[in-house]
Design an enzyme around this catalytic site. Sequence first.
Site, mmCIF file in Angstrom:
data_model
loop_
_atom_site.group_PDB
_atom_site.id
_atom_site.type_symbol
_atom_site.label_atom_id
_atom_site.label_comp_id
_atom_site.label_asym_id
_atom_site.label_seq_id
_atom_site.Cartn_x
_atom_site.Cartn_y
_atom_site.Cartn_z
ATOM 1 N N ASN A 148 10.757 -0.537 2.087
ATOM 2 C CA ASN A 148 11.752 -0.892 1.062
ATOM 3 C C ASN A 148 12.277 0.316 0.280
ATOM 4 O OD1 ASN A 148 9.181 -0.785 -0.157
ATOM 5 N ND2 ASN A 148 9.874 -2.058 -1.845
ATOM 6 N N GLY A 224 2.269 -2.133 0.946
ATOM 7 C CA GLY A 224 2.906 -3.054 1.881
ATOM 8 C C GLY A 224 2.581 -4.480 1.509
ATOM 9 N N GLU A 246 -1.471 -1.338 -2.734
ATOM 10 C CA GLU A 246 -0.341 -1.767 -3.562
ATOM 11 C C GLU A 246 0.389 -2.834 -2.772
ATOM 12 O OE1 GLU A 246 0.161 -0.764 -6.579
ATOM 13 O OE2 GLU A 246 -1.314 0.852 -6.567
ATOM 14 N N CYS A 280 9.148 -4.348 -4.833
ATOM 15 C CA CYS A 280 7.967 -5.156 -5.179
ATOM 16 C C CYS A 280 8.000 -5.573 -6.645
ATOM 17 C CB CYS A 280 6.706 -4.367 -4.874
ATOM 18 S SG CYS A 280 6.671 -2.771 -5.688
ATOM 19 N N GLU A 458 -2.118 3.614 -8.812
ATOM 20 C CA GLU A 458 -1.511 4.898 -8.490
ATOM 21 C C GLU A 458 -0.966 5.489 -9.784
ATOM 22 O OE1 GLU A 458 1.338 3.703 -5.426
ATOM 23 O OE2 GLU A 458 -0.081 4.412 -3.914
HETATM 24 P P1 NAD Z 1 3.917 -4.449 5.843
HETATM 25 O O1 NAD Z 1 2.599 -4.798 5.294
HETATM 26 O O2 NAD Z 1 4.453 -5.252 6.969
HETATM 27 O O3 NAD Z 1 3.928 -2.941 6.370
HETATM 28 C C1 NAD Z 1 3.607 -1.850 5.543
HETATM 29 C C2 NAD Z 1 3.102 -0.713 6.404
HETATM 30 O O4 NAD Z 1 1.870 -1.108 7.007
HETATM 31 C C3 NAD Z 1 4.045 -0.359 7.550
HETATM 32 O O5 NAD Z 1 4.041 1.034 7.749
HETATM 33 C C4 NAD Z 1 3.399 -1.077 8.724
HETATM 34 O O6 NAD Z 1 3.701 -0.497 9.973
HETATM 35 C C5 NAD Z 1 1.927 -0.907 8.394
HETATM 36 N N1 NAD Z 1 1.029 -1.863 9.044
HETATM 37 C C6 NAD Z 1 1.320 -3.091 9.538
HETATM 38 N N2 NAD Z 1 0.218 -3.641 10.108
HETATM 39 C C7 NAD Z 1 -0.793 -2.759 9.939
HETATM 40 C C8 NAD Z 1 -2.169 -2.756 10.301
HETATM 41 N N3 NAD Z 1 -2.733 -3.758 10.971
HETATM 42 N N4 NAD Z 1 -2.921 -1.694 9.943
HETATM 43 C C9 NAD Z 1 -2.370 -0.669 9.266
HETATM 44 N N5 NAD Z 1 -1.075 -0.593 8.928
HETATM 45 C C10 NAD Z 1 -0.283 -1.636 9.257
HETATM 46 O O7 NAD Z 1 4.913 -4.435 4.615
HETATM 47 P P2 NAD Z 1 6.481 -4.200 4.654
HETATM 48 O O8 NAD Z 1 7.101 -5.458 5.174
HETATM 49 O O9 NAD Z 1 6.788 -2.896 5.281
HETATM 50 O O10 NAD Z 1 6.813 -4.035 3.086
HETATM 51 C C11 NAD Z 1 7.096 -5.097 2.251
HETATM 52 C C12 NAD Z 1 5.893 -5.452 1.404
HETATM 53 O O11 NAD Z 1 5.453 -4.318 0.681
HETATM 54 C C13 NAD Z 1 6.207 -6.493 0.359
HETATM 55 O O12 NAD Z 1 5.180 -7.445 0.319
HETATM 56 C C14 NAD Z 1 6.236 -5.712 -0.941
HETATM 57 O O13 NAD Z 1 5.945 -6.444 -2.107
HETATM 58 C C15 NAD Z 1 5.208 -4.674 -0.676
HETATM 59 N N6 NAD Z 1 5.383 -3.534 -1.569
HETATM 60 C C16 NAD Z 1 4.491 -3.340 -2.585
HETATM 61 C C17 NAD Z 1 4.663 -2.279 -3.473
HETATM 62 C C18 NAD Z 1 3.704 -2.035 -4.603
HETATM 63 O O14 NAD Z 1 3.741 -0.947 -5.164
HETATM 64 N N7 NAD Z 1 2.849 -2.981 -4.960
HETATM 65 C C19 NAD Z 1 5.749 -1.416 -3.308
HETATM 66 C C20 NAD Z 1 6.640 -1.659 -2.260
HETATM 67 C C21 NAD Z 1 6.446 -2.705 -1.391
#
Ligand code: NAD
Length: 477
Positions: A148, A224, A246, A280, A458
Amino acid sequence: MNILNYINGEMKAANNGSVLDNYNPATGNVYGNIANSDASDVADAYEAAALAFPSWSITPAEERFKILNAIAEGIDSLRDTLALAESNDQGKPLWLAKNEMIRAGQNFRFFATAAMQFASESHAMENKAINYTLRTPIGVVGCISPWNLPLYLFTWKIAPALAAGNCVVAKPSEFTPVTAAMLGEICSSAGLPNGVLNIVNGLGGSVGQAIVEHPKIKAISFTGGTVTGKHISSVAGPMFKKVSLELGGKNPNIIFADADMDKAIKTTVNSSFMNQGEICLCGSRVFVERSAYESVKSALVAEVLKMKVGDPLHAETRVGAIVSKPHYEKVLGYIELAKEEGATVLCGGGALHPEGFEGGYYIAPTILEGLPFDARCNMEEIFGPVITITPFDSVEEVLAMANATEYGLAATVWTQHLTRAHQLAAQLQMGIVWINCWLLRDLRTPFGGVKSSGVGREGGLEAMRFFTEVKNVCVAL
Ligand code: NAD
């Protein structure tokens, strides 16, 4: 554009030679490919990092400061190029990408200075003993980031990890790999020694999984989704790795009738729809005190109807494209679910097909009303340009609704009533509360969520503490 891995200071294809398509969400067209790496590339990245660690970990703080600062300058000097790449890769408006590139540079500059400021503590026990804490880098750490805010969040992890003296194996999202690859080049030009930062591209289930499972990568910093975070915890927990998570949010935005309404409405439009609602911290549940409900509702709808949706490169665009086809379909699915759950669509409510961009993934900014506070669309993270609006009658009622989800990332409160604002701040089950503002960030402050929004914090010294191992030394006097 072919995105390669950055390992030991060199750009390399995946060992297995395979690639994934990279899409421009504004058009829906494939415009490049990325290395589709696997565990063997992660193993190579680890080896390079482990080799670089003995030297990097004892590099004087002043030298680390200079290199991280040079990386910040490299980002600043390429700001426009990086921003254009980010916008093409992610779908966000170009003006927003330019702002995010400023923050990416700031992340490095901030943690460059943290390297110089970070210090040990000491605890004297009257005349019996003196304790001091030694903080040392962990070793090789893993940083995994989402799509994002690609470079903004990637640098937010990597900069403190490097500042604290660690070497890094990092993975950007497979949906938005371009600016991470550009960062690799910037780091080499800034004099970061080979192997200190390694970037491996590919899918989460292969590359991400291999980083988390690697027995010698001792800490994982992950941003994520909550489901992925839960899985990472289950793998890293039994290996006793340090983990910072996060995760998702379903943030309440609470507007009292005594608020500075111009400011509250202007900011609510941003906090709801900035980056297509894919932040997020976006306030996706707007609660309005009943006496102000109708006027806030019509003001919000009027503002949202003015927002230009479409070509991310057009200067007047407020809402660009959704990052990918699967995510676009997921968000549209939630809008349909909301209708089934009984929502009234006040504006938006479906896909848009701007002229010349018919293949892109556009969704009209959507405001839904009439949903019970515990409907699925009020409980689950949608992560798109979709908000709900709900009236409330008392502080107790809005607090209960705000705290009702499994998430606990951030809340915003709009009121001029000082006592009520502080009381709510204390009672909201969130890691972050904004009073009369949103996304006003001081990089020294702790950042993160409670409940299913994550573990750990963080920001500032919290990040430096996460990326170091602590030892207490007790000296009898
Ligand atoms: P995601 O969890 O699908 O992916 C995040 C990262 O994790 C990607 O690089 C992905 O390739 C990797 N990943 C996926 N499966 C994995 C596994 N089994 N092991 C290790 N890594 C793996 O999330 P997304 O769709 O890319 O991002 C959106 C989400 O992120 C939303 O839920 C959002 O709220 C969250 N987010 C949170 C914050 C925060 O600071 N709390 C900030 C930004 C986004």
